[in-house]
Motif scaffolding. Structure first.
Motif, PDB file in Angstrom:
ATOM      1  N   SER A 115      -0.653   0.618  -4.611  1.00 51.25           N
ATOM      2  CA  SER A 115       0.544   1.108  -5.302  1.00 51.25           C
ATOM      3  C   SER A 115       0.201   1.399  -6.762  1.00 51.25           C
ATOM      4  O   SER A 115      -0.756   0.852  -7.295  1.00 51.25           O
ATOM      5  N   ASN A 116       0.961   2.285  -7.390  1.00 52.36           N
ATOM      6  CA  ASN A 116       0.667   2.608  -8.787  1.00 52.36           C
ATOM      7  C   ASN A 116       1.539   1.815  -9.760  1.00 52.36           C
ATOM      8  O   ASN A 116       1.886   2.275 -10.831  1.00 52.36           O
ATOM      9  N   GLU A 153      -1.484   9.168  -9.856  1.00 54.48           N
ATOM     10  CA  GLU A 153      -2.395   8.971  -8.714  1.00 54.48           C
ATOM     11  C   GLU A 153      -2.343   7.524  -8.220  1.00 54.48           C
ATOM     12  O   GLU A 153      -2.351   6.590  -9.010  1.00 54.48           O
ATOM     13  N   LEU A 154      -2.290   7.357  -6.868  1.00 47.31           N
ATOM     14  CA  LEU A 154      -2.358   6.005  -6.318  1.00 47.31           C
ATOM     15  C   LEU A 154      -3.807   5.541  -6.373  1.00 47.31           C
ATOM     16  O   LEU A 154      -4.715   6.316  -6.047  1.00 47.31           O
ATOM     17  N   PRO A 155      -4.048   4.301  -6.778  1.00 48.69           N
ATOM     18  CA  PRO A 155      -5.447   3.850  -6.911  1.00 48.69           C
ATOM     19  C   PRO A 155      -6.101   3.654  -5.533  1.00 48.69           C
ATOM     20  O   PRO A 155      -5.439   3.270  -4.563  1.00 48.69           O
ATOM     21  N   LEU A 156      -7.389   3.921  -5.498  1.00 50.74           N
ATOM     22  CA  LEU A 156      -8.163   3.756  -4.266  1.00 50.74           C
ATOM     23  C   LEU A 156      -8.746   2.354  -4.255  1.00 50.74           C
ATOM     24  O   LEU A 156      -9.433   1.954  -5.208  1.00 50.74           O
ATOM     25  N   ILE A 157      -8.430   1.570  -3.238  1.00 50.20           N
ATOM     26  CA  ILE A 157      -8.913   0.190  -3.197  1.00 50.20           C
ATOM     27  C   ILE A 157      -9.921   0.059  -2.056  1.00 50.20           C
ATOM     28  O   ILE A 157      -9.646   0.478  -0.931  1.00 50.20           O
ATOM     29  N   PRO A 210       0.834  -1.208   0.000  1.00 46.45           N
ATOM     30  CA  PRO A 210       0.000   0.000   0.000  1.00 46.45           C
ATOM     31  C   PRO A 210       0.864   1.251   0.000  1.00 46.45           C
ATOM     32  O   PRO A 210       1.861   1.333   0.722  1.00 46.45           O
ATOM     33  N   GLY A 211       0.493   2.211  -0.839  1.00 44.26           N
ATOM     34  CA  GLY A 211       1.181   3.496  -0.860  1.00 44.26           C
ATOM     35  C   GLY A 211       2.523   3.491  -1.568  1.00 44.26           C
ATOM     36  O   GLY A 211       3.233   4.489  -1.547  1.00 44.26           O
ATOM     37  N   PHE A 212       2.891   2.382  -2.237  1.00 44.75           N
ATOM     38  CA  PHE A 212       4.189   2.338  -2.925  1.00 44.75           C
ATOM     39  C   PHE A 212       4.096   3.067  -4.251  1.00 44.75           C
ATOM     40  O   PHE A 212       3.172   2.860  -5.031  1.00 44.75           O
ATOM     41  N   ARG A 213       5.083   3.955  -4.478  1.00 46.52           N
ATOM     42  CA  ARG A 213       5.140   4.641  -5.777  1.00 46.52           C
ATOM     43  C   ARG A 213       6.181   3.963  -6.650  1.00 46.52           C
ATOM     44  O   ARG A 213       7.273   3.665  -6.187  1.00 46.52           O
ATOM     45  N   ARG A 214       5.819   3.778  -7.892  1.00 49.94           N
ATOM     46  CA  ARG A 214       6.700   3.119  -8.860  1.00 49.94           C
ATOM     47  C   ARG A 214       7.968   3.939  -9.052  1.00 49.94           C
ATOM     48  O   ARG A 214       7.915   5.162  -9.178  1.00 49.94           O
TER      49      ARG A 214
END
Lengths: 133, 130
Positions: free
Chosen positions: B89-90, B68-72, B35-39
């Motif tokens: 994560s994106n 934008e990080l996707p909302l799950i 969760p919250g990981f940016r590429r």
């Protein structure tokens, strides 16, 4: 003595030219994913040869006439690699085509092998001339 | 001969850059569910050439993908907020695998150039042998 023979000089020139082209090809391949990189290349050996022997005077380009001059001792000095102007660019500004580079690599490999074969044959002829096999 | 040695240095720098890129790709793939990981993105640039030294290629600074990080929606997740959502994560697996494949192909091309320069050098040295 060996360097005075035209065939040996030409074989040396071709081998040196192939090595310089190989460096340009390797630079292109190493930068195949670098954004904004422009492909570099060298003119082929035929045009270099034509310029070296043109009109017998070898007047075009600067000539080294003394041993202390830069580049003296060998003709057919390969020119520095230049950016190829009319190459198609990818959207990121890179103009290297991997297929074209591989083809150039095969071509220059053949040139290099040929130059070494000619050199070897010329020296074996000389050896035969001095009585050895 | 020195041209051929430069060639080998250039190809080796290309291989190093591609393997660094592959390392970042595998980092992204490993964190696809974090969760919250940016590429992470890495780009290539040409190192400045010196006297008697060719312009090697190297990897530039590592940057983050700013998308934008996707909302799950998963109310059972400990990270979920009041509405039951959390940020994933994106990383897009398809993009990462395509990237990895491209890095592999470029690595192979560099390896081929290295091998060719090596063979040309050894052919040259064979002239001395007989």
């Amino acid at each position: 003595m060996f360097a005075d023979l035209e065939i040996v000089r030409m074989a040396q020139g071709l081998a040196r030219h192939a090595a310089a082209r190989q460096e340009a090809v390797a630079r292109n391949v190493a930068n195949v994913n670098t954004p904004g990189y422009k492909q570099v290349g060298l003119p082929d050996f035929a045009s270099l040869h034509a310029r070296t022997v043109s009109s017998g005077s070898e007047a075009s380009g600067m000539r080294a006439t003394r041993a202390a001059h830069l580049g003296a001792g060998h003709d057919y000095a390969p020119p520095a690699p230049r950016v190829v102007a009319d190459a198609r660019q990818a959207p990121n500004g890179n103009s290297v085509s991997l297929e074209g580079e591989i083809m150039k690599a095969a071509e220059l490999r053949r040139d290099h092998d040929m130059a070494l074969a000619i050199y070897r044959t010329a020296t074996s002829v000389l050896r035969a001339g001095i009585g050895r096999r | 001969m020195s041209d051929l040695l430069h060639t080998m240095a250039l190809s080796a720098s290309g291989m190093k850059a591609q393997s660094t890129r592959l390392r970042h790709v595998s980092e992204n793939i490993a964190n696809v569910d974090t969760p919250g990981f940016r590429r992470k993105l890495v780009s290539f640039e040409a190192a400045p050439a010196g006297i008697g030294r060719p312009a090697l290629v190297e990897t530039g600074r590592v940057r983050f993908d700013r998308s934008e990080l996707p909302l799950i929606h998963d109310p059972g997740n400990p990270l979920a907020d009041e509405s039951g959502n959390y940020r994933g994560s994106n990383v897009d697996l398809v993009v990462e695998i395509a990237d990895a494949r491209q890095a592999q192909r470029s690595y192979e091309a560099n390896l081929k150039m290295f091998d060719q320069a090596r063979q040309m050098t050894s052919n040259l040295l064979d002239l001395l042998r007989n």
